[in-house]
Design an enzyme around this catalytic site. Structure first.
Site, short mmCIF file in Angstrom:
data_model
loop_
_atom_site.label_atom_id
_atom_site.label_comp_id
_atom_site.label_asym_id
_atom_site.label_seq_id
_atom_site.Cartn_x
_atom_site.Cartn_y
_atom_site.Cartn_z
N HIS A 92 -21.34 2.72 18.09
CA HIS A 92 -22.54 3.19 18.76
C HIS A 92 -23.08 1.92 19.56
O HIS A 92 -22.80 0.79 19.19
CB HIS A 92 -23.61 3.60 17.74
CG HIS A 92 -23.93 2.61 16.77
ND1 HIS A 92 -25.04 1.70 17.15
CD2 HIS A 92 -23.57 2.13 15.59
CE1 HIS A 92 -25.28 0.87 16.18
NE2 HIS A 92 -24.43 1.08 15.00
N ASP B 188 -24.42 -5.22 15.67
CA ASP B 188 -24.42 -3.94 15.12
C ASP B 188 -24.88 -2.99 16.18
O ASP B 188 -26.09 -2.93 16.42
CB ASP B 188 -25.23 -3.78 13.85
CG ASP B 188 -25.39 -2.46 13.22
OD1 ASP B 188 -24.59 -1.56 13.66
OD2 ASP B 188 -26.57 -2.30 12.40
N GLU C 268 -27.51 6.31 16.77
CA GLU C 268 -26.97 5.88 15.40
C GLU C 268 -28.02 5.44 14.74
O GLU C 268 -28.39 5.58 13.50
CB GLU C 268 -25.87 4.90 15.54
CG GLU C 268 -24.86 4.93 14.06
CD GLU C 268 -25.54 3.75 13.25
OE1 GLU C 268 -25.20 3.83 12.22
OE2 GLU C 268 -26.24 3.11 13.53
N GLU C 269 -28.97 4.31 15.26
CA GLU C 269 -29.85 3.49 14.63
C GLU C 269 -31.07 4.53 13.90
O GLU C 269 -31.95 3.94 13.01
CB GLU C 269 -30.33 2.37 15.39
CG GLU C 269 -29.41 1.48 15.79
CD GLU C 269 -29.17 0.63 14.48
OE1 GLU C 269 -29.60 1.00 13.27
OE2 GLU C 269 -28.04 -0.42 14.50
N ASP D 275 -17.86 0.14 12.76
CA ASP D 275 -19.15 -0.28 12.78
C ASP D 275 -19.28 -1.57 12.16
O ASP D 275 -18.19 -2.25 12.57
CB ASP D 275 -20.09 0.63 11.94
CG ASP D 275 -21.66 0.80 12.37
OD1 ASP D 275 -21.83 -0.51 12.82
OD2 ASP D 275 -22.25 1.49 12.55
N HIS E 43 -29.13 -6.47 11.16
CA HIS E 43 -30.34 -6.18 11.60
C HIS E 43 -31.39 -7.28 11.91
O HIS E 43 -32.52 -7.15 11.94
CB HIS E 43 -30.89 -5.13 10.76
CG HIS E 43 -30.35 -3.66 10.80
ND1 HIS E 43 -31.08 -2.58 10.81
CD2 HIS E 43 -29.44 -3.27 11.75
CE1 HIS E 43 -30.28 -1.60 10.98
NE2 HIS E 43 -29.17 -2.01 11.59
#
Length: 345
Positions: free
Chosen positions: A70, A187, A221-222, A242, A322
């Site tokens: 993603h 990410d 995706e998030e 991922d 994150h």
């Protein structure tokens, strides 16, 4: 299996390029346009879906496989313009507010203007407020301070900033001489870069694929529904490419390719996971098998959407996920080699 290191370096180059493109969930047009241009330049024919996923058929026949990464990231939106000219924000994606405290950011208006600012506590100075270290970080105690001479809601509105405008965080991307890649949004732009390099490898080396292989780059995706659509109907297997999370009792490091056996949605397909483990072992790759109880992937949302397919999850180890993240060229290389071998059978 001997693969030139140039493909690892090319993957890192793509990671850096992608990290520079602002693309929080729902604001991914620039990233999508970049992907389309890159794949067309290689001679592929990328397709953009209605919700802006990018799908690329890289060849092969039989037992259709999708490899998905993603390109959407964490970010924020303007929730409200305060009377003092500051901006209250609402998060896009899941992260603690302290992970963006004092970060430089950009505000993107729907009229095409971009303004800079900084995410700060509403009471940020230790020389003024004695409880700076104790304040709970949330959307009422943090705000965006614009780099403009504004002191009222009316002055901010004259800049054409409105509720619902996107806010993106400075990625601060750095590649060190020792091989570390540090940046926000690894990410999942680390794995997106790997898939771009994989496509180049297949094209340049005229690789014979053991099955039909499609690359899918999703854009939601998030927020939980990136992989819920855009999957070719004949797909029998899908692997989310991922990140591997680093920490606690996990075996993954920034130097390894992570193979996930189970995440918050349950175990991954036994046969797919076993094949990945056996292949990594036979290739002598630096790998780990881990369980991520606080993790979900695109292929999880694919299954929830009702697709009938086998599923797996791999990716390079990423530290401080994150937040301000870090991986290493060895993790990129191990992931690339595992994928390159997997699609050749």
């Amino acid at each position: 299996m001997i693969i030139e290191s140039s493909y690892t370096e090319y993957a890192i180059e793509q990671i850096v390029n992608l990290c520079k493109i602002p693309s929080p969930s729902g604001f991914t047009k620039q990233a999508v346009e970049y992907l389309v241009k890159e794949f067309e330049g290689m001679g592929y024919r990328p397709v953009t879906t209605k919700k802006d996923s990018v799908r690329v058929d890289i060849g092969g026949e039989g037992e259709p496989l999708v490899l998905a990464a993603h390109v959407d990231t964490l970010g924020a939106m303007v929730r409200a313009i305060k009377d003092n000219g500051r901006l209250r924000i609402t998060k896009i994606g899941g992260y603690p507010e302290n992970n963006v405290e004092t970060e430089n950011c950009s505000i993107h208006t729907r009229t095409g203007k971009v303004y800079s600012g900084t995410v700060q506590l509403t009471k940020p100075s230790t020389h003024v407020y004695e409880d700076v270290g104790d304040v709970k970080r949330n959307d009422s105690t943090m705000e965006v301070v614009l780099d403009e001479k504004v002191k009222s809601k009316e002055e901010v509105r004259k800049l054409e900033i409105r509720t619902g405008d996107f806010i993106t965080f400075d990625p601060r991307t750095v590649v060190t001489n020792s091989g570390f890649i540090k940046s926000r949004h690894l990410d999942d732009k680390a794995s997106a870069g790997i898939l771009i390099a994989l496509a180049r490898f297949v094209k340049e080396k005229d690789i014979k694929l053991s099955r039909k292989v499609t690359l899918l780059f999703t854009t939601y995706e998030e927020v939980g529904h990136g992989g819920s659509s855009g999957i070719p109907q004949d797909t029998v297997e899908m692997i989310s490419v991922d990140m591997g999370a680093v920490g606690d009792d996990l075996e993954t490091t920034e130097y390894k390719v992570s193979i996930c056996a189970k995440d918050s949605q349950g175990p991954y397909d036994y046969d797919v996971t076993t094949r990945l483990i056996n292949l990594a072992e036979s290739l002598g790759l630096n790998y780990a098998v881990d369980i991520y109880p606080r993790y979900g992937s695109d292929v999880d949302s694919t299954l929830r959407a009702g697709y009938d397919l086998r599923h797996g999850l791999i990716g390079p180890g990423v530290y401080a996920s994150h937040g301000y993240e870090r991986t290493h060229r060895e993790g990129i290389e191990n992931t690339f080699k595992l994928l390159a071998a997997y699609i050749q059978g």
